[in-house]
Design an enzyme around this catalytic site. Structure first.
Site, PDB file in Angstrom:
ATOM      1  N   ARG A   1       0.851  -1.174  -0.007  1.00 44.08           N
ATOM      2  CA  ARG A   1      -0.013  -0.022   0.067  1.00 44.08           C
ATOM      3  C   ARG A   1       0.969   1.204   0.054  1.00 44.08           C
ATOM      4  O   ARG A   1       2.062   1.137   0.377  1.00 44.08           O
ATOM      5  CB  ARG A   1      -1.014   0.106   1.159  1.00 44.08           C
ATOM      6  CG  ARG A   1      -0.808  -0.836   2.160  1.00 44.08           C
ATOM      7  CD  ARG A   1       0.178   0.000   3.227  1.00 44.08           C
ATOM      8  NE  ARG A   1       0.150   1.547   3.513  1.00 44.08           N
ATOM      9  CZ  ARG A   1       1.095   1.938   3.885  1.00 44.08           C
ATOM     10  NH1 ARG A   1       2.490   1.647   3.985  1.00 44.08           N
ATOM     11  NH2 ARG A   1       0.937   3.517   4.258  1.00 44.08           N
ATOM     12  N   GLY A   2       0.273   2.296  -0.342  1.00 42.07           N
ATOM     13  CA  GLY A   2       0.837   3.518  -0.439  1.00 42.07           C
ATOM     14  C   GLY A   2       1.116   3.910  -1.866  1.00 42.07           C
ATOM     15  O   GLY A   2       1.571   2.931  -2.783  1.00 42.07           O
TER      16      GLY A   2
ATOM     17  N   GLN B   1      -1.836   2.860  11.228  1.00 38.15           N
ATOM     18  CA  GLN B   1      -0.574   2.923  10.188  1.00 38.15           C
ATOM     19  C   GLN B   1       0.628   3.430  10.925  1.00 38.15           C
ATOM     20  O   GLN B   1       1.864   2.773  10.714  1.00 38.15           O
ATOM     21  CB  GLN B   1      -0.840   3.744   9.136  1.00 38.15           C
ATOM     22  CG  GLN B   1      -1.870   3.191   8.218  1.00 38.15           C
ATOM     23  CD  GLN B   1      -3.212   3.834   8.403  1.00 38.15           C
ATOM     24  OE1 GLN B   1      -3.591   4.416   9.212  1.00 38.15           O
ATOM     25  NE2 GLN B   1      -4.118   3.773   7.411  1.00 38.15           N
TER      26      GLN B   1
ATOM     27  N   ASP C   1      -1.739  13.386   0.648  1.00 35.61           N
ATOM     28  CA  ASP C   1      -2.387  12.705  -0.277  1.00 35.61           C
ATOM     29  C   ASP C   1      -2.636  13.455  -1.787  1.00 35.61           C
ATOM     30  O   ASP C   1      -2.711  13.152  -2.939  1.00 35.61           O
ATOM     31  CB  ASP C   1      -3.826  12.122   0.036  1.00 35.61           C
ATOM     32  CG  ASP C   1      -3.605  10.637   0.988  1.00 35.61           C
ATOM     33  OD1 ASP C   1      -3.332   9.661   0.197  1.00 35.61           O
ATOM     34  OD2 ASP C   1      -3.405  10.847   2.176  1.00 35.61           O
TER      35      ASP C   1
ATOM     36  N   ASN D   1      -4.445  14.993   3.634  1.00 40.19           N
ATOM     37  CA  ASN D   1      -3.942  13.802   4.032  1.00 40.19           C
ATOM     38  C   ASN D   1      -4.909  13.086   5.178  1.00 40.19           C
ATOM     39  O   ASN D   1      -5.813  13.537   5.433  1.00 40.19           O
ATOM     40  CB  ASN D   1      -2.490  14.466   4.689  1.00 40.19           C
ATOM     41  CG  ASN D   1      -1.516  13.266   4.914  1.00 40.19           C
ATOM     42  OD1 ASN D   1      -1.410  12.367   4.097  1.00 40.19           O
ATOM     43  ND2 ASN D   1      -0.858  13.268   6.203  1.00 40.19           N
ATOM     44  N   LYS D   2      -4.061  11.995   5.672  1.00 42.81           N
ATOM     45  CA  LYS D   2      -4.671  11.202   6.531  1.00 42.81           C
ATOM     46  C   LYS D   2      -5.464  11.909   7.650  1.00 42.81           C
ATOM     47  O   LYS D   2      -4.911  12.888   8.227  1.00 42.81           O
ATOM     48  CB  LYS D   2      -3.808  10.261   7.231  1.00 42.81           C
ATOM     49  CG  LYS D   2      -4.247   9.059   8.003  1.00 42.81           C
ATOM     50  CD  LYS D   2      -5.129   8.084   7.241  1.00 42.81           C
ATOM     51  CE  LYS D   2      -4.378   7.570   6.393  1.00 42.81           C
ATOM     52  NZ  LYS D   2      -5.458   6.669   5.221  1.00 42.81           N
TER      53      LYS D   2
END
Lengths: 361, 361
Positions: free
Chosen positions: B54-55, B207, B248, B258-259
């Site tokens: 992921r990423g 995460q 992101d 972002n997250k």
């Protein structure tokens, strides 16, 4: 309506009509509602130790009933009863050695005359009722703060209700009544005010998710669970009108120690222009402490952080090799960030040494 | 030294020296380090789908290698290979339909001439190396920001090192190199600068705990895991010198999605006078978006929040009856709260439409 009874005495007292202490097992929430009937003092001790019952006021109430259980269990004469009570108090005091309310309640029970199960039960019920009355008073004062905002002008998110964010559990489950931070919510709901509560899940021990969200939902309050790191975004979206949390200890100038994450909300509330309130009984003030810098921050076992990975298919062992943890159990919110402190005696607003002294005098 | 290899090609390519794509299974971290060898394209698809890899950058690299696996698996002639590649690209693109890097990498692979396993492998390796070089460049620019603070004046907490707080995983595990937000950390560590990293665990999917803390510790970086609601207190104690996170999507004026939890840190950093930085490749900018208000916030399944109670002996069912959830996956940090954005092309500082345009031109 609040329909959870975390602490109940079932039946009478004494050899004729022996009753028992019934506790809602909070370690099983929110998955199961299991009650534990305590017929002996060892079961009461264990329940306090294992956090079956938790929250400073609730522990005091449970311990008071624990004294009744002890004397009833012994079934001896009056002179023996005094000895049994003394031993039971020493024993119960060892269950949570830092809980001030516990010692306070046990001291009160020791002074009961005559030392009979009936008289002890009457005193335990008084302690319970006084706690419930204190919660209700906090609720009434807190309700004034909610009423100030209602009806509210049109906001970005068109919800008719007043939206309150809270952290951890300063709720009914932590007291002998309707809680402290939750008390204004229960009264607003009771009076039919449109209300929406956001509950921070409150890592690491998830009291917000397991306890606050559970008890509010059980009472029919509209409650939404979020992760702690979502609070800023939820505020930015205009979804929060006020923040209310409880307190563990309040210094003479109003600086407030409470569950870790409370200070986080106070900073975020200030940035977003949202009032941040503390709700707590006046017994929470420690006037021997001038300000928050003198309040020690308890550091707890890092496994509270690392032992709860259930997401994403991954389950960690206790700890990750090479990774340290830092786990402060509390934080201190400086009084400048607190718009008001709601107590059973009234509202402290603004919050500073003078206003604190004036209300508590 | 970073010694995790999340994506590797093992062996050669083609019918003579068939190799395979070896992926570190990130769903098993941090408990186990398990590698999955992909000898067929279905295994690659599944690995991307299940977040084994992921990423955004890492997904692009893995998909490129996935094309090699597909053509090698078919073992046909050149004309058949082109058809196999096309089908494989369509198939792999369906694994994470919102991952822009995935499509970009697959498009690049489709243009390879001649369409042989060997030529495709060379292109996949180029994509991989370019990503690693991009990370390193971000690291070099970010290191300048760390060097500004070192040696630092005596602070409240006497730690000699520079202390950096990060959120989520913008690390090596998310890229084909040393990560984005983590890149300056790895380079500082490589160069012997005293460094301490605090990693937010990053609820709901953890995460930070599962990936960032793990990969930094594996590289020998001094890393401390905290819960998201502790960041404010840790800052107040003087333990944080800077905050760096990934991104992101970045709007033309520097507003950054972002997250969830990133905006929270930006507000806290501002309150405590701590610089807040974003580290991201220049491809993260979307100049078609004027500002953050146009970035949609993905709402995810609330079970991500409710399904991970492992603490306190309580295990919730999926959800608590009557309790709603609100689970925004991202938040938007306004550019005024971002001290600088670090890209592979250089540092944008201060952050506004003019400085963004200047660097990207």
């Amino acid at each position: 309506m609040l329909n959870i009874r975390n602490i109940q005495w079932v039946g009478g007292a004494g050899s004729e009509a022996a009753g028992c202490l019934r506790l809602l097992d909070q370690t099983k929430l929110p998955g199961e509602q299991v009650y534990i009937d305590c017929h002996d003092v060892a079961t009461v001790w264990d329940a306090i130790k294992r956090l079956v019952v938790r929250g400073a006021p609730a522990i005091g109430v449970a311990a008071a009933y624990g004294c009744v259980v002890a004397v009833q269990e012994a079934r001896g004469g009056a002179s023996e009863a005094r000895e049994v009570l003394q031993k039971a108090c020493d024993y119960l005091a060892s269950s949570r050695p830092t809980a001030v309310n516990l010692f306070w309640a046990l001291d009160r029970m020791k002074r009961v005359e005559p030392c009979t199960a009936e008289a002890l039960l009457a005193e335990a019920k008084r302690i319970h009722e006084e706690d419930a009355a204190m919660c209700r008073k906090i609720g009434e004062h807190g309700l004034e703060l909610i009423r100030r905002l209602h009806p509210k002008p049109e906001t970005r998110i068109p919800t008719p209700g007043i939206s309150i964010l809270t952290h951890c559990n300063a709720g009914a489950l932590a007291t002998g009544g309707i809680g402290t931070a939750t008390a204004p919510m229960y009264l607003a709901h009771e009076q039919g005010l449109p209300l929406r509560v956001f509950a921070d899940e409150t890592r690491p021990l998830l009291q917000g998710a397991r306890l606050t969200a559970f008890e509010l939902a059980a009472a029919g309050v509209d409650v939404t669970l979020i992760c702690d790191d979502m609070a800023a975004q939820v505020m930015r979206e205009g979804r929060i009108d006020m923040v209310i949390t409880g307190a563990d200890r309040i210094a003479a100038n109003g600086d407030t120690a409470n569950k870790i994450g409370t200070y986080n909300l106070a900073v975020l509330a200030k940035h977003h222009g949202i009032p941040f309130y503390i709700a707590a009984p006046s017994s929470t003030f420690d006037l021997s402490i001038a300000d928050g810098s003198a309040i020690p921050i308890e550091q707890r076992d890092g496994r509270e952080i690392t032992d709860s990975y259930g997401s994403g298919g991954a389950k960690a062992q206790p700890g990750i090799p090479g990774v340290k943890t830092y786990n402060p159990a509390f934080d201190v919110t400086p009084h400048e960030l607190i718009a008001a402190i709601v107590t059973e005696k009234g509202i402290i607003e603004p919050v500073n040494s003078q206003t604190v002294r004036r209300l508590l005098a």
